[in-house]
Design an enzyme around this catalytic site. Structure first.
Site, PDB file in Angstrom:
ATOM      1  N   ARG A 122       0.704  -1.174  -0.083  1.00 52.56           N
ATOM      2  CA  ARG A 122       0.018   0.093  -0.105  1.00 52.56           C
ATOM      3  C   ARG A 122       0.881   1.323   0.062  1.00 52.56           C
ATOM      4  NH1 ARG A 122      -2.861  -3.863   2.789  1.00 52.56           N
ATOM      5  NH2 ARG A 122      -4.641  -4.358   1.981  1.00 52.56           N
ATOM      6  N   ASN A 193       4.178 -12.067   5.798  1.00 53.79           N
ATOM      7  CA  ASN A 193       4.786 -12.021   4.565  1.00 53.79           C
ATOM      8  C   ASN A 193       5.012 -13.355   3.965  1.00 53.79           C
ATOM      9  OD1 ASN A 193       5.173  -9.528   4.870  1.00 53.79           O
ATOM     10  ND2 ASN A 193       7.307  -9.309   5.780  1.00 53.79           N
ATOM     11  N   ASP A 195       7.586 -13.979   1.695  1.00 54.51           N
ATOM     12  CA  ASP A 195       8.893 -13.903   1.096  1.00 54.51           C
ATOM     13  C   ASP A 195       9.975 -14.723   1.564  1.00 54.51           C
ATOM     14  OD1 ASP A 195       9.855 -12.465   3.295  1.00 54.51           O
ATOM     15  OD2 ASP A 195       9.252 -10.421   2.548  1.00 54.51           O
TER      16      ASP A 195
END
Ligand code: CNA
Length: 362
Positions: A122, A193, A195
């Site tokens: 965002r 997350n 990742d």
């Protein structure tokens, strides 16, 4: 055995799904503003932000309805930066130095990985939601909508290519959290997350809850038959579409989409949060449920420290709840300052240097 039988055979479990109200409405076909938003993506973003807030706790919803502009990315934060010298960071560092925080729970989001070069959702300008033109989707959340994926997996696969673990390395913030663990202070880290950088920096599996899943495993999005993750990665990275060996539907990495169940490990929160004696919230806009509401489940006397670029969720309120602390600014700088106050800076840097060198030389 068909996919319905397979689903019926799965063990009975408590279910909690990842949600935003807008995604819910879209799934249920109840979204009257969809056509308008397709034509005007800015309106889509603003509406998604305000709708998502309404799906939080009732008190938060009231606040956001009263001042929706506060949640728009371009508006100035309502809370002025905390004056130097009496900051929340210093107060919490002092509590930690006094040995009052031995069961620390960390709640994190995409903001802890921007320093590793991975955009968040965002942040205006750099966030993924501001850069979705290339994906040709009607609204940003479509990329994580399982029904949309069923018809057209390409937008998610394009994004996955950028997010697949391997091309980014953990930063000082990740290693700071690992140092909390080394010192025996980390009760658990809850991350949104996907990742994989928490694992990459060495935070052990039993200290980590990847609430929105990860790329480490893959399965069919319809019948959930597991699929070798390396094969899924190979197909996606080469613009292919991995197909289920059982029902031929598209396979996806086990990243939790809107409307999908959170991993069972997420339910550790029912034990962890009541036990916590410090909650650190970092780099999240607290917009996705049920994760966002977790921060309200620590005991009322427990200090909560928000580290973020701007105040979010309940931390926008003035006055704050007693025991709430906010430190606004760039997260990596803030965490470096925190480490310095705790006398840990050299240790974190040393750990990071050693591990990153090992990775480079292997
Ligand atoms: P978000 O909604 O994009 O919010 C990130 C927050 O971090 C915002 O409030 C930013 O202002 C703040 N922030 C970003 N960079 C910094 C910085 N350098 N210093 C201080 N503050 C910063 O992301 P959330 O995590 O709240 O939303 C949850 C989604 C995002 C999850 O479902 C994730 O799967 C998803 N996501 C994950 C990744 C990732 O794995 N790295 C990347 C992008 C999105």
């Amino acid at each position: 055995m068909n996919s319905a039988d397979k689903r019926a055979q799965r063990p009975a479990v408590i279910r909690q799904t990842r949600n935003s109200r807008s995604a819910q409405q879209l799934n249920e076909g109840l979204d009257p503003g969809l056509e308008k938003r397709k034509k005007n993506p800015d309106l889509a973003r603003d509406q998604d932000l305000s709708q998502r807030i309404v799906c939080g706790p009732a008190s938060e919803a009231k606040l956001s309805q009263a001042s929706p502009a506060a949640f728009r990315p371009t508006s100035a934060p309502k809370r002025p930066p905390v004056a130097k010298g009496c900051s929340g960071l210093a107060s919490v560092a002092q509590l930690m130095r006094l040995g009052r925080c031995k069961n620390v729970v960390v709640v994190a989001g995409a903001g802890i990985s921007t320093a590793s070069g991975i955009p968040d959702f965002r942040t205006p300008g750099t966030g993924l939601y501001a850069n979705l033109d290339a994906y040709n989707i009607p609204y940003p959340e479509a990329v994580f909508n399982v029904d949309y994926f069923s018809d057209n997996p390409q937008p998610f696969f394009s994004l996955a290519k950028a997010l697949y673990p391997g091309s980014h390395r953990p930063n000082f913030i990740h290693y700071f959290i690992r140092t909390l663990h080394h010192k025996g202070l980390l009760l658990r880290m809850y991350t949104q997350n996907i990742d994989g950088l928490e694992k990459a920096c060495g935070i052990p599996d039993d200290k980590l809850v990847e609430a929105h899943g990860s790329f480490a495993t893959a399965s069919c999005h319809l019948c959930y038959t597991p699929y070798p993750p390396e094969e899924a990665k190979h197909a996606i990275m080469n613009d292919g579409v991995p197909a289920c060996t059982f029902c031929a539907a598209t396979v996806k990495p086990d990243v939790v989409f809107f409307g999908e169940d959170l991993p069972q490990k997420y339910f550790l929160h029912t034990k962890d949060f009541p036990k916590a004696d410090l909650l650190i919230i970092m780099g999240t806009s607290l917009q996705i449920e049920p994760f966002a509401s977790l921060v309200n489940t620590v005991r009322s006397t427990v200090p909560r420290l928000l580290l973020n670029r701007h105040a979010v969720g309940q931390f926008e309120r003035i006055p704050l709840r007693r025991g709430d602390h906010v430190e606004l600014g760039d997260l990596e700088n803030t965490v470096r300052a925190f480490a310095e106050m705790l006398g840990w800076k050299d240790e974190v840097e040393e750990l990071m240097k050693r591990q990153e060198q090992e990775v480079c030389s292997s």
